[in-house]
Enzyme design. Sequence first.
Site, PDB file in Angstrom:
ATOM      1  N   GLY A   1      -0.412 -31.409 -26.679  1.00  0.00           N
ATOM      2  CA  GLY A   1      -1.586 -31.410 -27.345  1.00  0.00           C
ATOM      3  C   GLY A   1      -1.936 -30.162 -27.995  1.00  0.00           C
ATOM      4  O   GLY A   1      -2.372 -30.338 -29.230  1.00  0.00           O
ATOM      5  N   CYS A   2      -1.433 -29.189 -27.312  1.00  0.00           N
ATOM      6  CA  CYS A   2      -1.664 -27.651 -28.107  1.00  0.00           C
ATOM      7  C   CYS A   2      -0.794 -27.727 -29.474  1.00  0.00           C
ATOM      8  O   CYS A   2      -1.434 -27.129 -30.474  1.00  0.00           O
ATOM      9  CB  CYS A   2      -1.422 -26.657 -27.252  1.00  0.00           C
TER      10      CYS A   2
END
Length: 170
Positions: free
Chosen positions: A61-62
């Site tokens: 996600g990052c």
Amino acid sequence: LGLGVLSAFCIAGAAALELKPGDKAPAFSLEGSDGKTYTLDQFKGKSAVVIAWFPKAFTGGCTKECKSLRENSKALKDLKVAYFTASVDTSEQNTKFAKSLDLDYPILSDPDKSVAKDYGVLNAARGFSNRWTFYIDKEGVIKAIDKEVKVDKAGTDVAAKLKELGLVAE
């Protein structure tokens, strides 16, 4: 009864500490992945600041969130605001992460977690920050906090929110 009153007091006290729009943004001095140190004060009176906290470098996600900001860098730079992603990873880790993604903006590092605590983003149970984005005007006042960040659309969402809030340079 005494314990119930004490519990209610503690809960109310904790809620009062959470930052909200209209609050003064906590000061910070953090090292960026570009080797420079950034402070909130250096932008005072000059430009709005966006700090997009993310949990951990080199995670799915990052990576998507940081790439989305990179892919929208022209739109963001045209708005003349200072924008950063930030995490509690070490500056060495964030520098490697930024280079691996060819980022054109700095990732701020808060390895002692003090700024994350000040911003209320530290997830103590997990040991890293929540994925929250702060929009701060040029006087250092928080105008919005996004706690529902969509990683794939982070860049376009940040640009739209800045315009909606009127935080773009004239």
